[in-house]
Design a protein around this motif. Structure first.
Motif, PDB file in Angstrom:
ATOM      1  N   ILE A  28       0.870  -1.174   0.000  1.00 20.40           N
ATOM      2  CA  ILE A  28       0.000   0.000   0.000  1.00 20.40           C
ATOM      3  C   ILE A  28       0.910   1.228   0.000  1.00 20.40           C
ATOM      4  O   ILE A  28       1.654   1.467   0.956  1.00 20.40           O
ATOM      5  N   ILE A 101       3.374  -1.100   3.977  1.00 21.46           N
ATOM      6  CA  ILE A 101       2.739   0.207   3.852  1.00 21.46           C
ATOM      7  C   ILE A 101       3.848   1.247   3.749  1.00 21.46           C
ATOM      8  O   ILE A 101       4.760   1.267   4.584  1.00 21.46           O
ATOM      9  N   ARG A 134      -7.874   6.681  -4.754  1.00 22.32           N
ATOM     10  CA  ARG A 134      -7.064   5.623  -5.354  1.00 22.32           C
ATOM     11  C   ARG A 134      -6.497   6.137  -6.661  1.00 22.32           C
ATOM     12  O   ARG A 134      -7.192   6.735  -7.473  1.00 22.32           O
TER      13      ARG A 134
END
Length: 135
Positions: A28, A101, A134
């Motif tokens: 991510i 992440i 996104r």
């Protein structure tokens, strides 16, 4: 996907809901200015994975490791300025070993896996609002 958060609690709840769809090997990549809510987002994601405390920005450590439903590797790439710097963090060794992440993904954009979930964080209309999109 676009989500508008009006406060820290909404940001954490949004990230918690996203954690429900994780399989445990995702990357991510978070993009956004200082104070845009990246660490708050990570805190919520970790809460959703059963990690209730100790989540903070790894600014000086470069990476923090957390144990929950899946291993979580939380990187801060703010000070990474070259491929040699990135390599020295061990970043590539962490890929596919848990949820990775990345804060300050802008600094390593060319090295982020193609299938990474890329999320841009921007300031909203007031000082507490944030927009998640996104990419």
């Amino acid at each position: 996907m676009e989500f508008v958060s009006h406060n820290l609690e909404e940001t954490e709840k949004f990230a918690m809901s996203l954690s429900e769809s994780l399989k445990g090997d995702e990357v991510i990549a978070l993009f956004g200015d200082l104070g845009a809510g990246k660490t708050t987002f990570v805190r919520g994601l970790c809460k959703g994975l059963g990690i209730d405390s100790g989540v903070h920005s790894p600014t000086f450590a470069i990476v923090n490791e957390y144990s929950g439903k899946f291993p979580v590797y939380h990187f801060d790439m703010y000070r990474i300025t070259s491929e040699d710097d990135l390599y020295s963090t061990g970043f590539y060794d962490y890929l596919r070993r848990g949820v990775v992440i990345i804060e300050w993904s802008e600094n390593i954009e060319d090295s982020i896996p193609a299938d990474a979930l890329r999320i841009e964080l921007k300031y909203g209309e007031d000082e507490n609002s944030r927009i998640f999109r996104r990419m």
